[in-house]
Each structure stands twice: as C-alpha cells, then as structure tokens.
Design an enzyme around this catalytic site. Structure first.
Site, PDB file in Angstrom:
ATOM      1  N   PRO A   5       0.822  -1.269   0.078  1.00 25.01           N
ATOM      2  CA  PRO A   5       0.038   0.002   0.049  1.00 25.01           C
ATOM      3  C   PRO A   5       0.825   1.182  -0.004  1.00 25.01           C
ATOM      4  O   PRO A   5       1.923   1.248   0.574  1.00 25.01           O
ATOM      5  CB  PRO A   5      -0.682  -0.073   1.275  1.00 25.01           C
ATOM      6  CG  PRO A   5      -0.005  -0.985   2.231  1.00 25.01           C
ATOM      7  CD  PRO A   5       0.828  -1.759   1.372  1.00 25.01           C
ATOM      8  N   VAL A   6       0.401   2.354  -0.708  1.00 25.01           N
ATOM      9  CA  VAL A   6       1.037   3.556  -0.665  1.00 25.01           C
ATOM     10  C   VAL A   6       0.169   4.570  -0.271  1.00 25.01           C
ATOM     11  O   VAL A   6      -0.739   5.113  -0.527  1.00 25.01           O
ATOM     12  CB  VAL A   6       1.474   3.928  -2.076  1.00 25.01           C
ATOM     13  CG1 VAL A   6       2.051   5.570  -2.136  1.00 25.01           C
ATOM     14  CG2 VAL A   6       2.384   3.021  -2.726  1.00 25.01           C
ATOM     15  N   LYS A   7       0.373   4.819   1.169  1.00 24.69           N
ATOM     16  CA  LYS A   7      -0.277   6.022   1.936  1.00 24.69           C
ATOM     17  C   LYS A   7       0.223   7.234   2.210  1.00 24.69           C
ATOM     18  O   LYS A   7      -0.263   8.031   2.517  1.00 24.69           O
ATOM     19  CB  LYS A   7      -0.824   5.150   3.304  1.00 24.69           C
ATOM     20  CG  LYS A   7      -1.607   4.032   3.017  1.00 24.69           C
ATOM     21  CD  LYS A   7      -1.967   3.538   4.583  1.00 24.69           C
ATOM     22  CE  LYS A   7      -2.766   2.194   4.382  1.00 24.69           C
ATOM     23  NZ  LYS A   7      -3.138   1.514   5.836  1.00 24.69           N
ATOM     24  N   THR A   8       1.582   7.367   2.133  1.00 27.06           N
ATOM     25  CA  THR A   8       2.466   8.313   2.372  1.00 27.06           C
ATOM     26  C   THR A   8       3.493   8.370   1.336  1.00 27.06           C
ATOM     27  O   THR A   8       3.906   7.619   0.742  1.00 27.06           O
ATOM     28  CB  THR A   8       3.254   8.129   3.853  1.00 27.06           C
ATOM     29  OG1 THR A   8       4.147   7.229   3.604  1.00 27.06           O
ATOM     30  CG2 THR A   8       2.137   7.953   4.886  1.00 27.06           C
ATOM     31  N   ASP A  11       6.048   5.871   1.735  1.00 29.57           N
ATOM     32  CA  ASP A  11       5.925   4.604   1.068  1.00 29.57           C
ATOM     33  C   ASP A  11       6.005   4.784  -0.429  1.00 29.57           C
ATOM     34  O   ASP A  11       6.830   3.975  -1.124  1.00 29.57           O
ATOM     35  CB  ASP A  11       4.334   4.387   1.318  1.00 29.57           C
ATOM     36  CG  ASP A  11       3.768   4.165   2.738  1.00 29.57           C
ATOM     37  OD1 ASP A  11       4.800   3.732   3.320  1.00 29.57           O
ATOM     38  OD2 ASP A  11       2.848   4.203   3.075  1.00 29.57           O
TER      39      ASP A  11
END
Length: 127
Positions: A5-8, A11
């Site tokens: 997952p790419v949340k920031t 990431d």
C-alpha cells in the site's frame, strides 16, 4: 505476493527505489533481498505531496535495497548516486536545503551544516 500500500510519500519513495522490483508480469514486489521486510521511511511534513518528494529526489529514489530505516527531517535534496544502508537519519534545521552528495550512508546521522553547498564552495575557491 504481498500488496504494497502507498499511503504516504515515504511509502512512494520506497516503492520507487530498488527495494522493489517489477516482475515479468508487470507486478511490483518487494525485492527478494529484502526477505519480505520493506524499509521504514519517515519523512517530515515538508514531504506530504508528490511534487515536494520529486523536488527532494530530482534524480529518483536513492538506493534503499539495504536500508532498514530512513528518517528525513527538514529540507534535503538528494544527489544521484546516494545509497542508504542500515538506519540513517538526516536532520536539517537550517531551513536552507541541504544537498546530500553521492555516496554511501550507513548507520549514521547527518546533522547540521550541509555536506556540500555548491554556491559556498564556488565563492570560497574563486579568485
């Protein structure tokens, strides 16, 4: 395979680095050398948006294949050829962008004055 997952922006930086690989069937996976453990990337609030991330890494992500943890505090611009190994903290409280030159940074803290300031170097050595 594990979903990444790419949340920031931290990431996203890890995903853009050599810590991840593109498979033949076009999937992005953690590099086998990482043994299932992604690097921990902590960027301060100056890197909340992708354009800020791109300004800090104009030549792309540093090598993070052997990075355990990277912490960036304050404005930093990474040169091409930066390699992060182990746990590295980069602190810059000056408010002026610190240029991190090409090289290997392993298990250390970079704190304070810029390691390389092109304008200052030029002024210092001009006749």
């Amino acid at each position: 395979t594990r979903f990444a997952p790419v949340k920031t922006c931290g990431d996203l930086l890890a995903l853009r680095s050599d810590a991840y690989v593109l498979t033949k069937d076009k999937r992005i996976e953690l590099a086998p050398e990482r043994k299932g453990v992604p690097p921990t990337i902590k960027l301060d609030d100056g890197y909340k948006f992708v354009d800020q991330l791109d300004e800090a890494f104009p030549h792309g992500a540093p090598s993070l294949i052997k990075c355990k943890k990277l912490v960036v505090e304050g404005p930093v611009v990474f040169d091409k050829g930066v390699v992060i190994k182990g746990s590295v903290v980069i602190k810059n409280a000056s408010g002026k962008a610190l240029r991190l030159p090409k090289g290997v940074y392993e298990d250390r803290t970079v704190d304070g004055k810029p390691l390389y300031d092109g304008a200052a170097m030029k002024a210092r050595y001009e006749c």
